[in-house]
Design an enzyme around this catalytic site. Sequence first.
Site, mmCIF file in Angstrom:
data_model
loop_
_atom_site.group_PDB
_atom_site.id
_atom_site.type_symbol
_atom_site.label_atom_id
_atom_site.label_comp_id
_atom_site.label_asym_id
_atom_site.label_seq_id
_atom_site.Cartn_x
_atom_site.Cartn_y
_atom_site.Cartn_z
ATOM 1 N N CYS A 91 0.835 -1.207 0.000
ATOM 2 C CA CYS A 91 0.000 0.000 0.000
ATOM 3 C C CYS A 91 0.877 1.268 0.000
ATOM 4 O O CYS A 91 1.539 1.554 0.997
ATOM 5 C CB CYS A 91 -0.898 -0.065 1.242
ATOM 6 S SG CYS A 91 -1.655 1.466 1.759
ATOM 7 N N CYS B 46 0.435 3.695 2.882
ATOM 8 C CA CYS B 46 0.943 3.090 4.119
ATOM 9 C C CYS B 46 2.451 3.289 4.220
ATOM 10 O O CYS B 46 2.975 3.593 5.293
ATOM 11 C CB CYS B 46 0.620 1.595 4.166
ATOM 12 S SG CYS B 46 -1.144 1.220 4.073
#
Length: 108
Positions: A30, A33
Amino acid sequence: MSVIEVNDVTFQSEIQKKELTLVEFGAVWCPPCKALLPILGELSEKYGEQVSILKLDCDESPITPGSFGIMSMPTVIVFHNGEPVEKLVGLRPMSVYENVLSKYMATV
């Protein structure tokens, strides 16, 4: 202090260790992230012993995120005395995380 990686097995015991805990629910693939990791590191350095900063990989440990209704990543949940008190979905500037933590710092 540093960011502590947790999983479905270790999550509950880690959020009980301190009055104030910030948990990032994300995944290695991600991009937002990944962008959040340096922010979490800075928060860990700034708040040190006062706040636990944890991260949980939703792919490796799907039970815990499911129990908190995590639908997108990253999601950050702040726990006070083991109870969820704030939920931030998506990447936010560092100041947002600082403001949320400061709300609960007075009680720590």
